[in-house]
Scaffold this motif. Structure first.
Motif, PDB file in Angstrom:
ATOM      1  N   ALA A  12       1.147  -1.477   0.272  1.00 39.52           N
ATOM      2  CA  ALA A  12      -0.136  -0.371  -0.051  1.00 39.52           C
ATOM      3  C   ALA A  12       1.143   1.754  -0.154  1.00 39.52           C
ATOM      4  N   LEU A  13       0.403   2.523  -0.700  1.00 36.86           N
ATOM      5  CA  LEU A  13       0.811   3.001  -1.055  1.00 36.86           C
ATOM      6  C   LEU A  13       0.594   4.625  -0.418  1.00 36.86           C
ATOM      7  N   VAL A  14      -0.809   4.441  -0.097  1.00 37.84           N
ATOM      8  CA  VAL A  14      -1.903   4.949   1.206  1.00 37.84           C
ATOM      9  C   VAL A  14      -1.899   4.196   1.495  1.00 37.84           C
ATOM     10  N   LYS A  15      -2.090   3.559   3.342  1.00 35.87           N
ATOM     11  CA  LYS A  15      -2.465   1.985   3.910  1.00 35.87           C
ATOM     12  C   LYS A  15      -4.393   2.443   3.711  1.00 35.87           C
ATOM     13  N   TYR A  16      -3.909   1.138   4.369  1.00 33.59           N
ATOM     14  CA  TYR A  16      -5.642   0.595   5.027  1.00 33.59           C
ATOM     15  C   TYR A  16      -5.641   0.214   6.178  1.00 33.59           C
ATOM     16  N   TRP A  17      -5.903   0.995   7.517  1.00 30.89           N
ATOM     17  CA  TRP A  17      -5.971   0.477   9.241  1.00 30.89           C
ATOM     18  C   TRP A  17      -7.186   1.037   9.970  1.00 30.89           C
ATOM     19  N   GLY A  18      -7.718  -0.100   9.673  1.00 33.49           N
ATOM     20  CA  GLY A  18      -9.424  -0.251  10.639  1.00 33.49           C
ATOM     21  C   GLY A  18      -9.835  -0.548  10.083  1.00 33.49           C
ATOM     22  N   LYS A  19     -11.044  -1.870  10.255  1.00 32.79           N
ATOM     23  CA  LYS A  19     -12.522  -2.088   9.593  1.00 32.79           C
ATOM     24  C   LYS A  19     -13.657  -1.286  10.217  1.00 32.79           C
ATOM     25  N   ARG A  20     -14.677  -1.141   9.669  1.00 35.98           N
ATOM     26  CA  ARG A  20     -16.068  -0.406  10.253  1.00 35.98           C
ATOM     27  C   ARG A  20     -16.942  -1.367  10.070  1.00 35.98           C
ATOM     28  N   ASP A  21     -16.408  -2.989   9.531  1.00 34.43           N
ATOM     29  CA  ASP A  21     -16.880  -3.912   9.804  1.00 34.43           C
ATOM     30  C   ASP A  21     -15.909  -5.624   9.791  1.00 34.43           C
ATOM     31  N   ILE A  32      -4.820   2.995  -1.936  1.00 30.74           N
ATOM     32  CA  ILE A  32      -4.029   2.655  -2.638  1.00 30.74           C
ATOM     33  C   ILE A  32      -2.631   1.841  -3.063  1.00 30.74           C
ATOM     34  N   SER A  33      -3.133   0.947  -4.006  1.00 32.34           N
ATOM     35  CA  SER A  33      -1.115   0.088  -4.135  1.00 32.34           C
ATOM     36  C   SER A  33      -0.557   0.149  -4.982  1.00 32.34           C
ATOM     37  N   MET A  34       0.577  -1.067  -5.126  1.00 29.54           N
ATOM     38  CA  MET A  34       1.615  -0.988  -6.515  1.00 29.54           C
ATOM     39  C   MET A  34       1.678  -2.735  -6.380  1.00 29.54           C
ATOM     40  N   ASN A 219      -3.165  13.373  -2.979  1.00 24.13           N
ATOM     41  CA  ASN A 219      -1.676  13.618  -3.695  1.00 24.13           C
ATOM     42  C   ASN A 219      -1.442  11.886  -4.509  1.00 24.13           C
ATOM     43  N   VAL A 220      -1.666  11.111  -3.393  1.00 21.16           N
ATOM     44  CA  VAL A 220      -1.138   9.671  -3.988  1.00 21.16           C
ATOM     45  C   VAL A 220      -1.661   9.701  -5.493  1.00 21.16           C
ATOM     46  N   THR A 235       4.825  11.479   0.424  1.00 20.03           N
ATOM     47  CA  THR A 235       2.946  11.364   0.844  1.00 20.03           C
ATOM     48  C   THR A 235       3.423  10.217   1.104  1.00 20.03           C
ATOM     49  N   LEU A 236       3.755   8.800   0.936  1.00 16.72           N
ATOM     50  CA  LEU A 236       3.594   7.242   1.018  1.00 16.72           C
ATOM     51  C   LEU A 236       4.352   7.536   2.478  1.00 16.72           C
ATOM     52  N   GLU A 237       5.609   7.915   2.368  1.00 13.50           N
ATOM     53  CA  GLU A 237       6.327   8.104   3.940  1.00 13.50           C
ATOM     54  C   GLU A 237       5.834   8.511   4.756  1.00 13.50           C
ATOM     55  N   ASN A 238       5.115   9.632   5.153  1.00  9.74           N
ATOM     56  CA  ASN A 238       4.222  10.320   6.110  1.00  9.74           C
ATOM     57  C   ASN A 238       3.397   9.472   6.001  1.00  9.74           C
ATOM     58  N   ASN A 239       2.206   8.568   5.337  1.00 15.60           N
ATOM     59  CA  ASN A 239       1.274   7.909   5.637  1.00 15.60           C
ATOM     60  C   ASN A 239       1.702   7.262   6.485  1.00 15.60           C
TER      61      ASN A 239
END
Ligand code: PMV
Length: 330
Positions: A12-21, A32-34, A219-220, A235-239
């Motif tokens: 992930a370039l912008v991470k997924y962290w946390g589920k609502r379900d 977003i990922s590569m 941004n990503v 942006t990736l590093e900060n994320n």
């Protein structure tokens, strides 16, 4: 019927962290990922009347317990939309360590979803493949596609609008590279599933994570489409650092970093100060992934090698989508 699929890991370039379900694996935020060309899982699934129990082998080891249960649950889910009552044999192999923060569940569940659906005679759309893969592991929804991928979080309670789509294909930015270091191949103590649940529940910074995520996503996505490397990297590093800050402030704290991780992160910052453009990201494990351009790979690898902090590394470029292959594993 027997089918085999290959799927590539994604970072992930912008991470997924946390589920609502927790049940349907629906995220609080989009990601977003590569997809990576050098890290992959190959899985063969055969459903047959001759099997009187499920058998699952991963990297040559017969799998039992919680891991086997997760896979069987996934096969049962796919079976529920088919007319099959048969049990299955599954053999899966990855060319990299599993459960170490190297996205093995992403390539694993994407390959399993594709191979099992084909073995069941189902013809699923890319959207449905992504939705089913998501039910195995959230990040697997993105490994159905190649290149650059966005998993839209969706809004609906049934998850029917929570799936991944391709933003740009792999050849759009073929000299973009990711040096995936292996600081420690050991299986992590806290799974991402448990880690994100604890974070959502106890970290005071989780609110800030959600408040800033849309700017990072914007941004990503823009950086990918315009091939703007400094914007993408910064942006990736900060994320990644923001995500790890939410982990560190969880009660009890979750620290995936090892001493070697920090050494590599600092080396990346030094390289950048010297004019070699590169940025790091990390997931739920100690491995540091360095985003750079192809022209700088040898210089960066040499410097990382000199630190002695990485046991191994993979040089990856944007990879292809998951696909069915003819060569079965049994
Ligand atoms: O899909 P999971 O449960 O393996 O969670 C992945 C979580 C991170 O790797 C930390 C971030 C991501 O988006 O891949």
């Amino acid at each position: 019927m027997k089918s085999t699929a290959i799927a590539y890991a994604n970072i992930a370039l912008v991470k997924y962290w946390g589920k609502r379900d927790e049940q349907l694996i629906l995220p609080y935020n989009s990601s977003i990922s590569m997809t990576l060309d050098e890290l992959y899982t190959t899985t063969t699934v055969e459903f047959s009347r001759s099997y009187n129990q499920y058998s699952i082998s991963i990297n040559g080891i017969e799998t039992t317990g919680v891991e086997a249960e997760k896979i069987i649950k996934h096969l049962e889910l796919l079976k529920s939309v088919s007319d099959s009552y048969q049990l299955a044999k599954v053999v899966s192999e990855s060319n990299f360590p599993k459960k170490a923060g190297l996205a093995s569940s992403a390539s694993g569940f994407a390959a399993l979803t594709l191979a099992a659906s084909k073995a069941l005679g189902l013809t699923l759309s890319e959207k449905d493949l992504s939705i089913f893969a998501r039910r195995g592991s959230g990040s697997a929804s993105r490994s159905i596609h190649g290149g650059f991928v966005k998993w839209n979080k969706g809004e609906k309670p049934d998850g029917s609008d929570s799936f991944a789509v391709q933003i740009a294909e792999s050849k759009h930015w073929s000299d973009l590279s990711m040096l995936v270091t292996v600081v420690s191949p050991k299986e992590k103590k806290v799974s991402s599933r448990t880690g994100m649940k604890q974070t959502v529940k106890t970290s005071q910074l989780y609110k800030a994570w959600l408040e800033t995520i849309n700017v990072d996503l914007k941004n990503v996505e823009k950086a990918i489409l315009e091939k703007n490397f400094p914007l993408l990297g910064s942006t990736l590093e900060n994320n990644a650092l923001k995500m790890h800050s939410t982990m560190h402030t969880t009660n009890p704290p979750i620290i995936y970093w090892e001493a070697g991780s920090l050494i590599i992160m600092k080396e990346v910052i030094s390289l950048r100060e010297e004019g070699v453009e590169c940025y790091f990201t990390m997931d739920a494990g100690p491995q540091v992934k360095i985003l750079c351009l192809e022209k700088d790979i040898s210089k960066i690898s040499e410097r990382i090698n000199r630190t002695g902090a990485a046991q191994d590394w993979f040089v990856c470029r944007p990879g292809e989508r998951a696909r069915i292959i003819e060569k079965h594993l049994f």
